[in-house]
Design a protein around this motif. Structure first.
Motif, PDB file in Angstrom:
ATOM      1  N   ASP A  21       1.870   1.888  -3.432  1.00 56.27           N
ATOM      2  CA  ASP A  21       0.759   2.405  -4.230  1.00 56.27           C
ATOM      3  C   ASP A  21       0.533   3.891  -3.955  1.00 56.27           C
ATOM      4  O   ASP A  21       0.305   4.682  -4.880  1.00 56.27           O
ATOM      5  CB  ASP A  21      -0.520   1.625  -3.927  1.00 56.27           C
TER       6      ASP A  21
ATOM      7  N   TYR B 109       0.828  -1.200   0.000  1.00 50.42           N
ATOM      8  CA  TYR B 109       0.000   0.000   0.000  1.00 50.42           C
ATOM      9  C   TYR B 109       0.869   1.259   0.000  1.00 50.42           C
ATOM     10  O   TYR B 109       0.559   2.240  -0.681  1.00 50.42           O
ATOM     11  CB  TYR B 109      -0.947   0.033   1.201  1.00 50.42           C
TER      12      TYR B 109
ATOM     13  N   ARG C 123      -7.601   1.264   1.508  1.00 50.17           N
ATOM     14  CA  ARG C 123      -7.879   0.772   0.153  1.00 50.17           C
ATOM     15  C   ARG C 123      -9.351   0.929  -0.203  1.00 50.17           C
ATOM     16  O   ARG C 123      -9.707   1.060  -1.376  1.00 50.17           O
ATOM     17  CB  ARG C 123      -7.461  -0.698   0.031  1.00 50.17           C
TER      18      ARG C 123
END
Length: 449
Positions: free
Chosen positions: A371, A368, A412
Motif C-alpha cells: 500500500d 501495508y 494504518r
C-alpha cells in the motif's frame, strides 16, 4: 535495481545493517552493504563475475549501463564495485559534470580518480597508501633476491625502472615523480613528499620548488593522463591489488554542454574504449552510466558514429533475454511488484535489529508495504513512476522507526503520507510542480537511486 520479490538476507553484523538503514533513512544510496538489498540482480552475477575474474587475470573490460532516472544505476554500479572490492580491486566512482569533471579533459578525470580511489582497507584517497605499499613490495622483492641493506636503494631503483618500463614509453614523468617522492621521504621532507604525490595524482598548482626537486615540470595534460592511468594500474598490481574498478557516472550530462565540448567529450570516450580494448590497461574495469536518451539520441552517442558503433547493442527483444555479456546492459527499472519486494526486504532487515521484531513484521506486513509503495509511486501502465529513494526513506524514517519506538503506533491509523518540496531533488521538485498544475501524472516523476 530490479527485484521480483522478497529474499530474506543472511544474518549480518549490526554495523552493516546500521550503515544501510541509516543511508536509506536519509534518502541516500548506501556506500556499502548493497548485497543486502540486491534481491534481483542475480541475472547479471555470472557474467559480471566472469568479467571481473578476467580483469583480475590481466584483462580489461569496458561496460556501459543504461537506465532511466530511478532505474537504479548508482545502486547497480556500487553493488558491482563491492563485488570488485571483495576480489581485492581498488575502486573509484567519478561524477561527470560540465564544471567539475568534464569528460573531454582526461587530466581532470584522472585527478578525480585519484581523489576517489578506495580499497578494502583505505577510504578515499588511498593513493598514498597504495604508493607506499608499492615501494614496500619493491624492497621486499629486492631483499628476497639477495640484496643487502647497503644495496637496497640501488636494487629498488632497478626494479622501479623494470616495472615501469612500458609506462615510461608513454609517460616518463610518472616514474620520475615516484623517484622524487621516495627521495623526499628518505630526506625527511614530508611537505615535499606530499606535494610530489599530489602532482602524481594530477593535482594542478603544485609548488614549482617541489616539482623541480622531483625532476618534473608543468601540470598533467590530457594525453599524459592516459599514461599516468597506465602507471597507476602497474602500481596497484605490484602492491597486491588485482585490478581497478572505475565508474564514470551520469555521462548523460554531456548532452547539456556546448556542442564543441560535447564533441570532444564523445571523442575522449571513444578513445578510452579503444584503449581499453587494445589491452593498454590490463587490470582495468571501466563502467559508464547514462540514460537511454544519451545512448540513442542525436545529442549523445549517436552524434559520433564510431562511438555509436562501439556501443551498439540489440534491445529489441524482451528484457528477460538481454545479454549481460554485451558491451551495453539495460536496467529495466521498477515495477510495482518489484518495489514492494524491495520494501519487504528492507522491512525484514530492519526487523532483525528491532526491539520487537515480530511486532514490526506484523504491523508493517506485506500488504501495508504494498500500500505504501503504491501511495508513494503510483502506477501507470505497469510502470512505477517514483523510484525507490523516496519510498525507502518514508518506509524507514516515517513508518519503521515509529513502529519500533512506540508500542501503540499503527501506520494504518496514525500515519498519512505527505511529500514536502524540501524532500525532493531539483529534478523531482520541478516535476512535482508540473503535476500540481495538472499537466503531468505522478508517474512522470523520476527519482534516482
Amino acid at each position: 535495481m530490479s527485484t521480483t520479490g522478497s529474499k530474506r538476507p543472511a544474518p549480518v553484523s549490526a554495523a552493516r545493517r546500521r550503515t544501510v538503514v541509516d543511508a536509506l533513512r536519509r534518502g541516500a544510496v548506501p556506500e556499502s552493504g548493497l548485497d543486502l538489498l540486491a534481491t534481483g540482480l542475480d541475472r547479471f552475477e555470472a557474467a559480471l563475475d566472469a568479467e571481473l575474474d578476467a580483469v583480475a587475470s590481466g584483462g580489461s573490460v569496458f561496460k556501459a549501463v543504461r537506465g532511466e532516472y530511478g532505474s537504479g544505476k548508482t545502486f547497480f554500479t556500487r553493488w558491482l564495485g563491492e563485488r570488485a572490492k571483495r576480489r581485492n580491486f581498488a575502486v573509484a566512482e567519478i561524477q561527470i559534470s560540465e564544471n567539475e569533471t568534464p569528460l573531454h579533459r582526461l587530466e581532470t578525470v584522472y585527478r578525480r580518480l585519484t581523489e576517489r580511489l578506495a580499497t578494502s582497507s583505505f577510504p578515499p584517497s588511498a593513493l598514498r597508501p597504495v604508493v607506499d605499499a608499492w615501494f614496500y613490495a619493491l624492497e621486499e622483492d629486492a631483499l628476497a633476491a639477495g640484496a643487502t641493506e647497503e644495496e637496497l636503494p640501488g636494487e629498488v631503483e632497478k626494479l622501479l625502472v623494470a616495472r615501469l618500463a612500458e609506462v615510461s614509453r608513454h609517460a616518463p614523468s610518472f616514474a620520475t615523480a615516484l623517484r622524487g617522492y621516495r627521495a623526499a621521504l628518505a630526506g625527511g621532507d614530508e611537505a615535499r613528499a606530499a606535494a610530489v604525490l599530489a602532482w602524481l595524482g594530477g593535482q594542478p598548482h603544485v609548488a614549482a620548488s617541489a616539482r623541480r626537486s622531483a625532476g618534473v615540470r608543468g601540470d598533467l595534460d590530457h594525453f599524459g593522463a592516459l599514461g599516468f592511468l597506465q602507471g597507476l594500474l602497474t602500481v596497484l598490481r605490484d602492491s597486491g591489488h588485482t585490478g581497478l574498478f572505475v565508474v564514470l557516472d551520469e555521462v548523460e550530462t554531456l548532452q547539456r554542454v556546448r556542442s564543441d565540448a560535447r564533441d570532444k567529450a564523445l571523442n575522449a570516450l571513444r578513445q578510452l574504449i579503444d584503449e581499453v580494448h587494445s589491452g593498454r590497461f590490463p587490470g582495468l574495469y571501466l563502467v559508464i552510466t547514462g540514460t537511454p536518451a544519451f545512448y540513442d539520441g542525436q545529442q549523445g552517442v549517436q552524434r559520433l558514429a564510431p562511438l555509436a558503433q562501439r556501443l551498439a547493442t540489440d534491445f529489441t527483444t524482451d528484457p528477460r533475454f538481454d545479454n549481460p555479456r554485451a558491451v551495453q546492459i539495460r536496467l529495466p527499472g521498477f515495477t510495482q511488484e518489484a518495489l514492494t519486494g524491495l520494501g519487504v526486504t528492507i522491512r525484514d532487515l530492519y526487523a532483525d535489529a528491532a526491539v520487537s521484531p515480530e511486532r514490526v513484521r506484523t504491523v508493517v506486513d506485506d500488504a501495508y508495504v504494498a500500500d505504501l509503495a503504491r501511495a508513494v509511486g503510483g502506477a501507470l501502465g505497469g510502470k512505477v513512476g517514483v523510484a525507490p529513494r523516496l519510498f525507502l526513506k518514508k518506509l524507514v524514517g516515517d513508518v519503521l522507526d515509529r513502529v519500533d519506538q512506540f508500542d501503540d503506533f499503527d501506520p494504518r491509523q496514525h500515519y498519512k503520507l505527505t511529500v514536502e518540496s524540501s524532500e525532493l531533488t531539483d529534478v523531482e521538485r520541478n516535476l512535482a510542480a508540473t503535476i500540481t498544475s495538472g499537466s503531468a501524472s505522478a508517474d512522470d516523476i523520476d527519482l534516482e537511486l
